[in-house]
Design an enzyme around this catalytic site. Structure first.
Site, mmCIF file in Angstrom:
data_model
loop_
_atom_site.group_PDB
_atom_site.id
_atom_site.type_symbol
_atom_site.label_atom_id
_atom_site.label_comp_id
_atom_site.label_asym_id
_atom_site.label_seq_id
_atom_site.Cartn_x
_atom_site.Cartn_y
_atom_site.Cartn_z
ATOM 1 N N ASP A 1 7.334 7.896 2.607
ATOM 2 C CA ASP A 1 6.619 7.239 1.503
ATOM 3 C C ASP A 1 7.422 7.234 0.212
ATOM 4 O O ASP A 1 7.026 6.594 -0.762
ATOM 5 C CB ASP A 1 5.267 7.942 1.276
ATOM 6 C CG ASP A 1 4.348 7.155 0.347
ATOM 7 O OD1 ASP A 1 4.294 5.920 0.465
ATOM 8 O OD2 ASP A 1 3.691 7.780 -0.503
ATOM 9 N N SER B 1 -0.249 3.039 -3.022
ATOM 10 C CA SER B 1 -0.327 2.695 -1.602
ATOM 11 C C SER B 1 -1.775 2.440 -1.185
ATOM 12 O O SER B 1 -2.692 3.153 -1.620
ATOM 13 C CB SER B 1 0.240 3.829 -0.749
ATOM 14 O OG SER B 1 1.566 4.139 -1.116
ATOM 15 N N GLN C 1 3.870 -0.368 5.292
ATOM 16 C CA GLN C 1 2.935 0.003 4.230
ATOM 17 C C GLN C 1 2.593 -1.219 3.396
ATOM 18 O O GLN C 1 3.419 -2.094 3.193
ATOM 19 C CB GLN C 1 3.544 1.078 3.315
ATOM 20 C CG GLN C 1 2.608 1.580 2.235
ATOM 21 C CD GLN C 1 3.244 2.671 1.383
ATOM 22 O OE1 GLN C 1 3.583 2.439 0.233
ATOM 23 N NE2 GLN C 1 3.413 3.857 1.950
#
Length: 320
Positions: free
Chosen positions: A233, A255, A305
């Site tokens: 991430d 996110s 993502q």
């Protein structure tokens, strides 16, 4: 969390130093070390909080995977995970992780995890685990040809190089100093870092070598996957902003969801190439795809993502 030893990944045993001479990774000793409270109930604490003062998404994904992995047998390993961030995490209080044993099968097992703060879910997560099953059906893309990490500047050295540029605007200097002051538990080396003059011509693509700081060891496949979840991430969603950052300033970026697929054994404390690209952005959202490659060219992990990206125009230099 212990499990059979990681298969030889072709990366060499000396990449991250001898365990007797290197500190154990803080990702193992602190960040991903959960406190058991009851059966399938754990508490996680925080190590690094971004300047946004929201919890780092990779920390929550990694801790949720730790909790889920504790509820499966030693002979099964995660092959995929899918999750949604539903509320902002509060860095002032711990996170509770509630595990549901959704299904335990002969080959595949599914676990669901809910992360809770202040009595409300901030994150929902599902992971699927599989017993090793060899198959003759195999293929993968080819790893990009890039310089090895030994030939590249580390993150701190690269920032220092930018800061020495006499043409660097003061507002960028402040931001770079803020980044340099952060104690992030991973090491990064950018491939083809842009010069200041190239910032206006960037594609929504980037590649960097990455590994956990410190030593993790060979014997815990599950922990290496949890560390990779943390790493995956970092700087990921920002890929979608690369073509636009010269004319837009980030107002809000967070996110929405995150998915990972684990393909082959790897060492998260060895250098891996993170290849990131954003095929689309629009509607105040950006989509990013990523691949983590072992040094021997094996595709170890794939990621995806989507996140919210809200910006405001930058004030032209002539109007400052």
């Amino acid at each position: 969390m212990s499990s059979p030893q990681v298969l030889d990944d072709g990366q060499g045993s000396g990449d991250s130093g001898d365990p007797s001479g290197d500190l154990r990774s803080v990702l193992v000793t602190s960040v991903l070390s959960l406190e058991p409270l009851d059966e399938d109930l754990f508490r996680g604490r925080h190590y690094w909080v971004p300047t946004t003062q929201r919890l780092f998404g990779g920390q929550i994904v990694g801790q949720a995977l730790v909790a889920a992995a504790k509820s499966v047998s030693e002979d099964v390993h995660v092959h995929s995970l899918h999750c949604y961030f539903v509320r902002a995490g509060d860095p002032k209080v711990p996170v509770l992780y509630q595990v549901e044993r959704t299904r335990t099968g002969s080959s595949f097992s599914v676990r669901s995890v809910k992360a809770v703060q202040h009595g409300k879910p901030i994150f929902i997560f599902q992971a699927s685990f599989q017993q090793t099953q060899p198959s003759p059906v195999q293929h993968q893309f080819s790893m990009p040809a890039v310089p090895p990490p030994e030939e590249l500047l580390d993150h701190q050295a690269l920032i220092d190089q930018y800061l020495r540029d006499p043409d660097l605007k003061e507002k960028y200097r402040v931001g770079l100093n803020r980044i340099a002051a952060q104690e992030v538990p991973i090491e990064i080396k950018l491939v083809n870092p842009p010069t200041l003059s190239q910032l206006q011509r960037m594609e929504p693509k980037q590649m960097f070598w990455v590994r956990a700081r410190g030593y993790i060891g060979e014997g815990d496949i599950k922990m290496h996957c949890c560390v990779a979840a943390y790493i995956s991430d970092y700087a990921f969603l920002g890929t979608a902003l690369l073509p636009h950052q010269w004319k837009h300033k980030v107002h809000f970026m967070v996110s929405l969801d995150h998915s990972m697929w684990f393909h082959a054994p790897f060492r998260a404390d060895h250098w891996m190439l993170y290849e990131c690209e954003s095929p689309w952005a629009g509607g105040s959202r950006g989509l990013v795809h990523g691949r983590l490659w072992r040094r021997d060219g094996v595709l170890a992990v794939s990621c995806a993502q989507e996140g919210v990206i809200r910006v405001k125009p930058r004030v032209p230099e002539s109007k400052l």
